[in-house]
Write a protein that holds these residues in place. Sequence first.
Motif, mmCIF file in Angstrom:
data_model
loop_
_atom_site.group_PDB
_atom_site.id
_atom_site.type_symbol
_atom_site.label_atom_id
_atom_site.label_comp_id
_atom_site.label_asym_id
_atom_site.label_seq_id
_atom_site.Cartn_x
_atom_site.Cartn_y
_atom_site.Cartn_z
ATOM 1 N N ALA A 12 34.953 44.951 33.536
ATOM 2 C CA ALA A 12 35.370 44.698 34.922
ATOM 3 C C ALA A 12 36.858 44.374 34.993
ATOM 4 C CB ALA A 12 34.541 43.549 35.496
ATOM 5 N N SER A 13 37.641 45.000 34.103
ATOM 6 C CA SER A 13 39.072 44.664 34.090
ATOM 7 C C SER A 13 39.979 45.873 34.285
ATOM 8 C CB SER A 13 39.431 43.952 32.781
ATOM 9 O OG SER A 13 39.219 44.792 31.664
ATOM 10 N N ILE A 34 30.594 44.820 42.097
ATOM 11 C CA ILE A 34 30.354 44.141 40.815
ATOM 12 C C ILE A 34 29.122 43.243 40.892
ATOM 13 C CG2 ILE A 34 31.982 42.258 41.376
ATOM 14 C CD1 ILE A 34 31.349 43.652 37.825
ATOM 15 N N ARG A 35 28.855 42.678 42.065
ATOM 16 C CA ARG A 35 27.698 41.789 42.194
ATOM 17 C C ARG A 35 26.393 42.561 42.024
ATOM 18 N NH1 ARG A 35 26.514 36.106 43.075
ATOM 19 N NH2 ARG A 35 24.353 36.287 42.415
ATOM 20 N N TRP A 36 26.362 43.807 42.528
ATOM 21 C CA TRP A 36 25.192 44.664 42.299
ATOM 22 C C TRP A 36 24.952 44.826 40.796
ATOM 23 C CZ3 TRP A 36 21.705 46.645 45.698
ATOM 24 C CH2 TRP A 36 22.037 46.606 47.066
ATOM 25 N N GLN A 104 29.166 50.751 38.601
ATOM 26 C CA GLN A 104 27.970 51.600 38.702
ATOM 27 C C GLN A 104 26.842 50.802 39.356
ATOM 28 O OE1 GLN A 104 27.524 52.916 34.521
ATOM 29 N NE2 GLN A 104 27.740 55.000 35.244
ATOM 30 N N PRO A 105 26.943 50.544 40.659
ATOM 31 C CA PRO A 105 25.996 49.623 41.308
ATOM 32 C C PRO A 105 24.563 50.121 41.377
ATOM 33 C CG PRO A 105 27.397 50.697 42.952
ATOM 34 C CD PRO A 105 27.967 51.047 41.607
ATOM 35 N N LEU A 106 24.346 51.425 41.251
ATOM 36 C CA LEU A 106 22.988 51.953 41.403
ATOM 37 C C LEU A 106 22.218 52.064 40.090
ATOM 38 C CD1 LEU A 106 23.191 54.694 44.175
ATOM 39 C CD2 LEU A 106 22.661 52.268 44.346
#
Length: 199
Positions: A12-13, A34-36, A104-106
């Motif tokens: 996440a950077s 990012i929370r997903w 990649q939230p899904l």
Amino acid sequence: WRKTMISAVVLASGFSSRFGSDKLLSDFKGKEVIRWVLDNCLESRLDEIIVVYRRTELLSLLINLPIKFIENKMAHSGMSASVKLGISSLSDESTGCMILMGDQPLFGKDDINLMIDRFSNNEVLIVASHHGKRRNPVIFPRKYYGDLLASSGDKGGRDIIDNDAEKILIDFDASKLMDIDSVSDLEQLTIDVEEMYDV
């Protein structure tokens, strides 16, 4: 026989250079991208979650979650810097490490668990794919941790995957694997979700 312990390193950077703002903090269906990813990890059977971040704005999301977070001060030197930070922070008990993208939230908890199951049965490299092309996430067995620590630039393990004859590819739907590089990607993903879940 020993119990498998599956760690996760969430990258996440990145710099979101094509997005214009921090894509990881962008709203997607009511919560940040990012929370997903983090919720999917936390709801899965991952044993340890480490987030490698760059922007302090992410910290307010991470601070109350049962995860480790590490600041990447070398984000400009490519993906491998994030991977190395994550790998060097793993528990000594870790037998496999899933490298996940923060955008990649899904890729849901069931998808993560499917990869974990396949790893637990075989303890070989497990690679998400679409139509035979390797994508992310990837689970690296412990034997590769040293090689990942020695990697450089933006490859972050690509050579390892290409040279591994025993790897198992698992095919996933394209939208599950889609990462967000642009605002139009985010819009497309929103459409995909509405079609997938008929909401």
